[in-house]
Design an enzyme around this catalytic site. Structure first.
Site, PDB file in Angstrom:
ATOM      1  N   ARG A 121       0.847  -1.197   0.000  1.00 49.61           N
ATOM      2  CA  ARG A 121       0.000   0.000   0.000  1.00 49.61           C
ATOM      3  C   ARG A 121       0.878   1.240   0.000  1.00 49.61           C
ATOM      4  O   ARG A 121       0.995   1.942   0.991  1.00 49.61           O
ATOM      5  CB  ARG A 121      -0.941  -0.067   1.166  1.00 49.61           C
ATOM      6  CG  ARG A 121      -1.998  -1.042   0.714  1.00 49.61           C
ATOM      7  CD  ARG A 121      -2.985  -1.415   1.585  1.00 49.61           C
ATOM      8  NE  ARG A 121      -4.152  -1.755   0.774  1.00 49.61           N
ATOM      9  CZ  ARG A 121      -5.316  -1.960   1.273  1.00 49.61           C
ATOM     10  NH1 ARG A 121      -5.508  -1.817   2.546  1.00 49.61           N
ATOM     11  NH2 ARG A 121      -6.314  -2.295   0.495  1.00 49.61           N
ATOM     12  N   GLN A 126      -1.009   2.353  -5.952  1.00 52.35           N
ATOM     13  CA  GLN A 126      -2.448   2.523  -5.717  1.00 52.35           C
ATOM     14  C   GLN A 126      -3.294   2.053  -6.901  1.00 52.35           C
ATOM     15  O   GLN A 126      -4.335   1.423  -6.727  1.00 52.35           O
ATOM     16  CB  GLN A 126      -2.773   3.985  -5.412  1.00 52.35           C
ATOM     17  CG  GLN A 126      -2.908   4.221  -3.928  1.00 52.35           C
ATOM     18  CD  GLN A 126      -3.137   5.674  -3.566  1.00 52.35           C
ATOM     19  OE1 GLN A 126      -3.203   6.540  -4.423  1.00 52.35           O
ATOM     20  NE2 GLN A 126      -3.249   5.937  -2.288  1.00 52.35           N
ATOM     21  N   TYR A 229      -3.335  -1.066   7.835  1.00 52.66           N
ATOM     22  CA  TYR A 229      -4.043  -2.249   8.319  1.00 52.66           C
ATOM     23  C   TYR A 229      -4.194  -2.253   9.839  1.00 52.66           C
ATOM     24  O   TYR A 229      -3.358  -1.723  10.565  1.00 52.66           O
ATOM     25  CB  TYR A 229      -3.288  -3.522   7.920  1.00 52.66           C
ATOM     26  CG  TYR A 229      -3.350  -3.819   6.443  1.00 52.66           C
ATOM     27  CD1 TYR A 229      -4.570  -4.124   5.839  1.00 52.66           C
ATOM     28  CD2 TYR A 229      -2.211  -3.787   5.659  1.00 52.66           C
ATOM     29  CE1 TYR A 229      -4.630  -4.407   4.491  1.00 52.66           C
ATOM     30  CE2 TYR A 229      -2.267  -4.066   4.303  1.00 52.66           C
ATOM     31  CZ  TYR A 229      -3.478  -4.380   3.723  1.00 52.66           C
ATOM     32  OH  TYR A 229      -3.546  -4.660   2.394  1.00 52.66           O
TER      33      TYR A 229
HETATM   34  P1  NAD Z   1      -9.193  -4.033   5.646  1.00 51.51           P
HETATM   35  O1  NAD Z   1     -10.077  -4.580   4.607  1.00 51.51           O
HETATM   36  O2  NAD Z   1      -7.982  -4.817   6.050  1.00 51.51           O
HETATM   37  O3  NAD Z   1     -10.059  -3.775   6.977  1.00 51.51           O
HETATM   38  C1  NAD Z   1     -11.255  -3.044   6.921  1.00 51.51           C
HETATM   39  C2  NAD Z   1     -11.343  -2.111   8.101  1.00 51.51           C
HETATM   40  O4  NAD Z   1     -11.657  -2.837   9.301  1.00 51.51           O
HETATM   41  C3  NAD Z   1     -10.061  -1.337   8.411  1.00 51.51           C
HETATM   42  O5  NAD Z   1     -10.325   0.048   8.400  1.00 51.51           O
HETATM   43  C4  NAD Z   1      -9.666  -1.827   9.798  1.00 51.51           C
HETATM   44  O6  NAD Z   1      -9.011  -0.838  10.567  1.00 51.51           O
HETATM   45  C5  NAD Z   1     -11.008  -2.211  10.363  1.00 51.51           C
HETATM   46  N1  NAD Z   1     -10.966  -3.083  11.533  1.00 51.51           N
HETATM   47  C6  NAD Z   1     -10.158  -4.143  11.776  1.00 51.51           C
HETATM   48  N2  NAD Z   1     -10.424  -4.680  12.982  1.00 51.51           N
HETATM   49  C7  NAD Z   1     -11.444  -3.968  13.521  1.00 51.51           C
HETATM   50  C8  NAD Z   1     -12.175  -4.030  14.735  1.00 51.51           C
HETATM   51  N3  NAD Z   1     -11.896  -4.951  15.663  1.00 51.51           N
HETATM   52  N4  NAD Z   1     -13.150  -3.121  14.969  1.00 51.51           N
HETATM   53  C9  NAD Z   1     -13.430  -2.166  14.027  1.00 51.51           C
HETATM   54  N5  NAD Z   1     -12.791  -2.054  12.874  1.00 51.51           N
HETATM   55  C10 NAD Z   1     -11.802  -2.935  12.608  1.00 51.51           C
HETATM   56  O7  NAD Z   1      -8.714  -2.569   5.276  1.00 51.51           O
HETATM   57  P2  NAD Z   1      -8.688  -1.885   3.838  1.00 51.51           P
HETATM   58  O8  NAD Z   1     -10.014  -1.373   3.518  1.00 51.51           O
HETATM   59  O9  NAD Z   1      -8.081  -2.831   2.862  1.00 51.51           O
HETATM   60  O10 NAD Z   1      -7.669  -0.661   4.014  1.00 51.51           O
HETATM   61  C11 NAD Z   1      -7.502   0.066   5.176  1.00 51.51           C
HETATM   62  C12 NAD Z   1      -6.828   1.409   4.850  1.00 51.51           C
HETATM   63  O11 NAD Z   1      -5.610   1.236   4.084  1.00 51.51           O
HETATM   64  C13 NAD Z   1      -7.650   2.337   3.972  1.00 51.51           C
HETATM   65  O12 NAD Z   1      -8.638   3.003   4.631  1.00 51.51           O
HETATM   66  C14 NAD Z   1      -6.562   3.278   3.466  1.00 51.51           C
HETATM   67  O13 NAD Z   1      -6.328   4.318   4.395  1.00 51.51           O
HETATM   68  C15 NAD Z   1      -5.355   2.410   3.383  1.00 51.51           C
HETATM   69  N6  NAD Z   1      -5.053   2.115   1.976  1.00 51.51           N
HETATM   70  C16 NAD Z   1      -3.940   2.677   1.405  1.00 51.51           C
HETATM   71  C17 NAD Z   1      -3.622   2.402   0.067  1.00 51.51           C
HETATM   72  C18 NAD Z   1      -2.418   2.980  -0.587  1.00 51.51           C
HETATM   73  O14 NAD Z   1      -1.824   3.911  -0.070  1.00 51.51           O
HETATM   74  N7  NAD Z   1      -2.008   2.452  -1.723  1.00 51.51           N
HETATM   75  C19 NAD Z   1      -4.448   1.575  -0.668  1.00 51.51           C
HETATM   76  C20 NAD Z   1      -5.565   1.016  -0.067  1.00 51.51           C
HETATM   77  C21 NAD Z   1      -5.856   1.293   1.260  1.00 51.51           C
END
Ligand code: NAD
Length: 373
Positions: A121, A126, A229
């Site tokens: 990430r 992206q 994450y």
């Molecule tokens: P994910 O699918 O791994 O998880 C989904 C969400 O669940 C996350 O926000 C996580 O914090 C939350 N979560 C985990 N355990 C939890 C709990 N016990 N209670 C409540 N919430 C909980 O995450 P994702 O959607 O793949 O990505 C997370 C973040 O990564 C995005 O919001 C973004 O900021 C970042 N991201 C960055 C890039 C990049 O820079 N290339 C690309 C994609 C995502």
């Protein structure tokens, strides 16, 4: 460079790994592309459009013959790739933690497995990030599916026959899917609240016009969390979160859960006792159902009735939007391979940062640190 695109074999998989648009672009790079007949049918792409884009169409064995790169959505079994060039690359979603034996089989077959869900990430990757492109659509679809199962309306309506109250939607887990779920529920006119363990999401929730609901007395994860994450939370945090959920959930009509922890089962966020406090007719959509589920009692691809609450979730949510999900997934693959295309060698050459992150197998061995460790 010969690129092969096969029809997906996994049950319920409707997506396809290349579209006429990406076929054309790969050909412009100097590659030839062979597509298995019927590969795009479930994503609304007829064979003729691939042919018009310059692809060669045939049976799977024809498409595979001498292929240097195989593109897939879900990684095929290596036995289904006979005929591909020795050491061929396979770019797909591998589920490397869940399907460890398949990774070993790729190594034995001498194939180079490239796991798209291991894309780091980082800013420059992206546009190659399949988790983001697919989760975004999944978050949208989850809200529509829940709205459809809900026996009331989402927006407040003032009519001559009286007022319909706005639905209250609670989104748990505010990553890519959760953010899109908030935006979609807001567009439909619901009152939306959301929670996460990563503190950076508080502002993101507010910026979408929703209300953040956070554990305040125990520290969560500071900022974005490592690589964006979450990790498994302490027992103390889990207890505080359960209390928070108990006090909030009884007032909600729709709950969308999206919480995931990479390489682990999804965290359990809602218990049966908490479901029992919700109003009859409420709906819970568990987007994490295929990873073990955030909700007690959720079953993939079934609507379960518990205490008058409907609990639902799909084993493959992006597959419910096959055309858009394929278009974005195919572009992710093209963006990945074209970024590394070496014009002189006429093939992609991966760098260490991205190559080592996504490569699972090479030269007959499992080489990925994340799964070896
Ligand atoms: P994910 O699918 O791994 O998880 C989904 C969400 O669940 C996350 O926000 C996580 O914090 C939350 N979560 C985990 N355990 C939890 C709990 N016990 N209670 C409540 N919430 C909980 O995450 P994702 O959607 O793949 O990505 C997370 C973040 O990564 C995005 O919001 C973004 O900021 C970042 N991201 C960055 C890039 C990049 O820079 N290339 C690309 C994609 C995502």
């Amino acid at each position: 460079m010969r690129i092969a695109v096969l029809q997906e074999r996994a049950a319920g998989e409707t997506r396809v790994a290349a579209t006429p648009e990406t076929v054309k672009k790969f050909i412009a790079l100097g590659a030839s592309v062979a597509v298995e007949r019927g590969a795009g049918e479930t994503a609304c792409i007829p064979d003729a459009l691939y042919e018009d884009a310059g692809a060669e169409l045939g049976l799977a064995a024809d498409a595979l013959r001498g292929a240097d790169i195989v593109l897939a959505v879900q990684a095929p079994e290596p036995a289904a790739l006979a005929g591909a060039a020795p050491g061929a690359w396979v770019a797909a979603i591998f589920d490397p933690f869940g399907e460890r034996a398949r990774v070993e089989a790729y190594a034995r077959a001498g194939l180079e497995a490239l796991a798209m869900e291991f894309m780091p990430r980082i800013t420059r990757a992206q546009s190659m990030d399949v988790l983001s492109s697919q989760s975004n659509l999944a978050g949208y679809k989850a809200v529509l599916a829940a709205a459809n199962a809900y026996g009331r309306a989402f927006p407040m309506m003032m009519t001559a026959a009286g007022t319909v109250a706005a639905a209250k939607v609670f989104v748990m887990g505010v990553g890519v899917a959760g953010l899109q779920a908030i935006a979609t529920a807001r567009r439909l006119g619901a009152q939306v609240s959301a929670t996460d363990v990563r503190s950076a999401t508080r502002e993101q929730i507010q910026s979408l016009g929703a209300k953040p609901v956070f554990v305040e007395n125990v520290a969560g994860i500071e900022g974005e969390g490592s690589g964006g994450y979450a990790t498994e939370m302490s027992e103390e945090y889990q207890k505080a979160q359960a209390e928070l959920v108990s006090s909030h959930i009884a007032k909600q009509d729709i709950v969308i859960t999206t919480a995931l922890i990479p390489g682990r089962a999804a965290p359990r966020l809602i218990s049966d006792a908490q479901i029992a406090t919700m109003k009859p007719g409420s709906v819970i959509f568990d987007l994490a159902v295929a990873q073990g589920g955030n909700v007690e009692g959720s079953v993939a691809d079934q609507t379960v009735d518990r205490h008058g609450v409907r609990i639902m979730g799909y084993s493959n949510t992006p597959a419910a939007l096959a055309a858009d999900a394929s278009a974005l997934y195919a572009r992710n693959l093209y963006n990945f391979l074209s970024a590394f295309w070496d014009k002189e060698q006429g093939k992609p050459v991966l760098d260490a940062e991205i190559g080592n992150a996504v490569r699972l197998t090479q030269g007959g061995a499992v080489v990925n640190e994340r799964i070896k460790g």
